[in-house]
Structure formats: C-alpha cells, structure tokens
Design a protein around this motif. Sequence first.
Motif, PDB file in Angstrom:
ATOM      1  N   GLY A 198       0.843  -1.187   0.000  1.00  0.00           N
ATOM      2  CA  GLY A 198       0.000   0.000   0.000  1.00  0.00           C
ATOM      3  C   GLY A 198       0.881   1.240   0.000  1.00  0.00           C
ATOM      4  N   LEU A 199       0.493   2.259  -0.741  1.00  0.00           N
ATOM      5  CA  LEU A 199       1.267   3.493  -0.844  1.00  0.00           C
ATOM      6  C   LEU A 199       0.338   4.686  -0.682  1.00  0.00           C
ATOM      7  N   CYS A 200       0.814   5.696   0.040  1.00  0.00           N
ATOM      8  CA  CYS A 200      -0.005   6.887   0.252  1.00  0.00           C
ATOM      9  C   CYS A 200       0.877   8.015   0.764  1.00  0.00           C
ATOM     10  N   GLY A 232      19.486   0.661   3.174  1.00  0.00           N
ATOM     11  CA  GLY A 232      19.196   1.626   4.212  1.00  0.00           C
ATOM     12  C   GLY A 232      18.666   0.911   5.448  1.00  0.00           C
ATOM     13  N   THR A 233      17.883   1.598   6.225  1.00  0.00           N
ATOM     14  CA  THR A 233      17.300   0.988   7.411  1.00  0.00           C
ATOM     15  C   THR A 233      15.869   0.532   7.153  1.00  0.00           C
ATOM     16  N   GLY A 234      15.408   0.708   5.910  1.00  0.00           N
ATOM     17  CA  GLY A 234      14.047   0.306   5.599  1.00  0.00           C
ATOM     18  C   GLY A 234      13.063   1.426   5.869  1.00  0.00           C
ATOM     19  N   PHE A 235      11.816   1.204   5.468  1.00  0.00           N
ATOM     20  CA  PHE A 235      10.757   2.176   5.667  1.00  0.00           C
ATOM     21  C   PHE A 235       9.802   1.658   6.738  1.00  0.00           C
ATOM     22  N   THR A 236       9.228   2.564   7.503  1.00  0.00           N
ATOM     23  CA  THR A 236       8.316   2.178   8.561  1.00  0.00           C
ATOM     24  C   THR A 236       6.914   2.005   7.993  1.00  0.00           C
ATOM     25  N   GLY A 237       6.344   0.818   8.168  1.00  0.00           N
ATOM     26  CA  GLY A 237       5.032   0.531   7.616  1.00  0.00           C
ATOM     27  C   GLY A 237       4.037   0.074   8.654  1.00  0.00           C
ATOM     28  N   LEU A 238       2.766   0.314   8.389  1.00  0.00           N
ATOM     29  CA  LEU A 238       1.664  -0.246   9.155  1.00  0.00           C
ATOM     30  C   LEU A 238       0.987  -1.289   8.275  1.00  0.00           C
ATOM     31  N   TYR A 239       0.663  -2.431   8.826  1.00  0.00           N
ATOM     32  CA  TYR A 239       0.188  -3.537   8.004  1.00  0.00           C
ATOM     33  C   TYR A 239      -1.343  -3.576   7.909  1.00  0.00           C
ATOM     34  N   TYR A 240      -1.805  -4.065   6.760  1.00  0.00           N
ATOM     35  CA  TYR A 240      -3.234  -4.267   6.523  1.00  0.00           C
ATOM     36  C   TYR A 240      -3.388  -5.604   5.805  1.00  0.00           C
ATOM     37  N   PRO A 244       2.284  -4.413   3.885  1.00  0.00           N
ATOM     38  CA  PRO A 244       2.592  -3.110   4.483  1.00  0.00           C
ATOM     39  C   PRO A 244       1.987  -1.946   3.712  1.00  0.00           C
ATOM     40  N   ILE A 245       1.586  -0.936   4.439  1.00  0.00           N
ATOM     41  CA  ILE A 245       1.215   0.349   3.863  1.00  0.00           C
ATOM     42  C   ILE A 245       2.321   1.330   4.235  1.00  0.00           C
ATOM     43  N   PHE A 258      -3.410   0.389  -3.533  1.00  0.00           N
ATOM     44  CA  PHE A 258      -3.094  -1.007  -3.262  1.00  0.00           C
ATOM     45  C   PHE A 258      -2.527  -1.580  -4.563  1.00  0.00           C
ATOM     46  N   VAL A 259      -1.292  -2.059  -4.530  1.00  0.00           N
ATOM     47  CA  VAL A 259      -0.691  -2.603  -5.745  1.00  0.00           C
ATOM     48  C   VAL A 259      -0.163  -4.003  -5.481  1.00  0.00           C
TER      49      VAL A 259
END
Length: 338
Positions: A198-200, A232-240, A244-245, A258-259
């Motif tokens: 998920g991207l936003c 890098g250290t990665g991106f912080t995501g919240l899961y659905y 990850p979003i 949503f892709v």
Amino acid sequence: MANRVLTTTNTRLLPKVVDTVLGSNVFATRMLSNAQKWIGEKIKKSLKISKSSQGGSFDNFDVFSTNAEDTRRNLEFEAKFYRQTVVLPLSEISKNKADEQRMIDLIAVEMASSAEDMADGIGNLFYGDGTGNSGKDFLGLEGIVDDGTNVATYGGLSRATYSTLNSTVTASGGTLSLAKMATLYSSISSGSVKPTLGLCSETVFDLYEQLLQSQERIAKDVPAMRNGLTGGTGFTGLYYKGFPILADEKATAGTLYFVNEDFLEFRALPVAMTEPINFRIRDIEGNDYTNVNGLGFSWSGWIKPTNQASVIGHIYLGGELWSSNPKRHGKLTGITSI
C-alpha cells in the motif's frame, strides 16, 4: 570569534554533506532496486482478453463447435529516457584536489548529489500518468492504476474496449474507512493473488493509523528494496491484511494505492556508449538514498567543452515502468479525513 583564534586555527570541514532538501522516495526506490533487463525493441506482453467459449458438456454424437477464437492481444511499451546533467568548472576541481587534507571529494559528491536529484525527479514521474513532456515521461501509478480516466489507451490497447486493463478506482467521498479499504482489497484480489503493498502520502498514512485500535498500531520496518533485499534501514510501515502500507512523500495527495508488485516492474534499457553507475552514496547523509545500491543509472563520461574550462557529464536512465495486469491494482481517491 576573536581574530586571535581565526588567525591561528585551521578551518576543517566535517566529512559529510547533510541533505536538507530531498525527502522520501519509497516507490521509486523499490522499483529501481529491482529493475529488470530490457530485451528487444519494445516491451511486448501477451494478454488474455477473453475466455474461450469452446468448452461444454456433450452426449453421444453431439457435434462440437470448432470455431477458432482470438483470445489474446499484445501489450506494447516503448522505452523512455531521463537524464541529469553534471557540470563543474576546472578551477573548482583544481582547488579541491590541491587540498591534500580535504574531507570531501568535489567530483564524487557532485555526482552523488546529482544522481540523488535525478532519482528524486524520477520518483515524481513514477506517480504521474506518463503524459507529461509530450508523453516522454515514464509511465506512473496514475496511468497504471487507472480506469481510463487519465490514460484511455494502455500498452497500445483501448481500456474502453478491453475492460480487463482497468484498475479499480473508487472515490472515497472524502473519508477513509476500513470498510472502504476492505472493498478495494476484495475487488483486486482473487484467491492467492492479492495486493503486496500500500502506498499513500504521509497525511493519508496518519489517517489510516487513527483507524487502528491501539493494539494494532504496530509499526514495522519494511525493506527499502523488494524481495527481501536490504537497503538503508528500511521504511516504517503499518500492516493491513498481511501487507505493508508505506508513506511516500511523492504519493498523490488524498490517494491510497493497493498494488500487487508481482505484476509491476521497471524494465531498464542500458543507454549505449555509457558506463553503469554503482549507486552507493557515502558522502551524503540525511535521506533515503544513503545505503541503496545500483538503481540502474549510467554515466556518459566527462565531456570537455571547446570554449570553456569545465567538464560536463550526463547521468541517464532508460526503460519504462509498467504493469502486466492493471486489474490487480486499485486506489481510493479524494481522502481528506476519517
């Protein structure tokens, strides 16, 4: 500061340049870090556009239909190109090299900074519809995740004629809800085929976090690169629903995508008479590019003008962002609140 200090103390530059301009570039980083090799004149992908009607039950001496059916078409995409120019005067290079105790190499940091600026610009295009600059821009999510509103013809085929090329696009009516997200998820999923990302924007990301119960607000690091590669250290995501979003500053305002990355890729075409760049930045800190390897850029080499004491070079990226199955992507638009 007193002159007695200034006249007796050397000035030393700390050995890093801090980037205070560029922000996050999540989607482009994930796509470019897993770029696939371009093969042939165009991207060509066979697409099934209808189901055969030749099957059916029979008994005894029933006569079978033997009509040939044309159930496939080709998606076709041309290569597109992007460039970033690097220019340095020989006077500045000479002064930098004359300093035997220099902390930062001028040429190295200028090339690194230009490559990051280029990646940042490409990140903007990857959320566009590909029609900018007279259609020279890379295709982006607004063109891929679309129902014909922005891009009526996809891969040379009409979305009005071939409806399976349409993504699910749902106007949110201003509000984001778990029910709307669930409906979008179901509309682009089929069995084990389901969204992977998920991207936003950061604003929409914060709204989604407010929908979660306190015990569900567990942020996890998601690799900056796909397929489990680290960067890098990665991106912080919240899961659905298991995926990850991620918040991306480049994302279209008010939109939640949503892709399915299994049907989404950047196919890179090496630019002739250039050298590949091993894109690993060590002299710049403060952005997402610091530890990311090989984003598929190439370098023209330094060119010396005939009437200037300077050097000029160009960083290139050729290829195209595309999806082999747009119906497996979707988006909610017009999100402003919960």
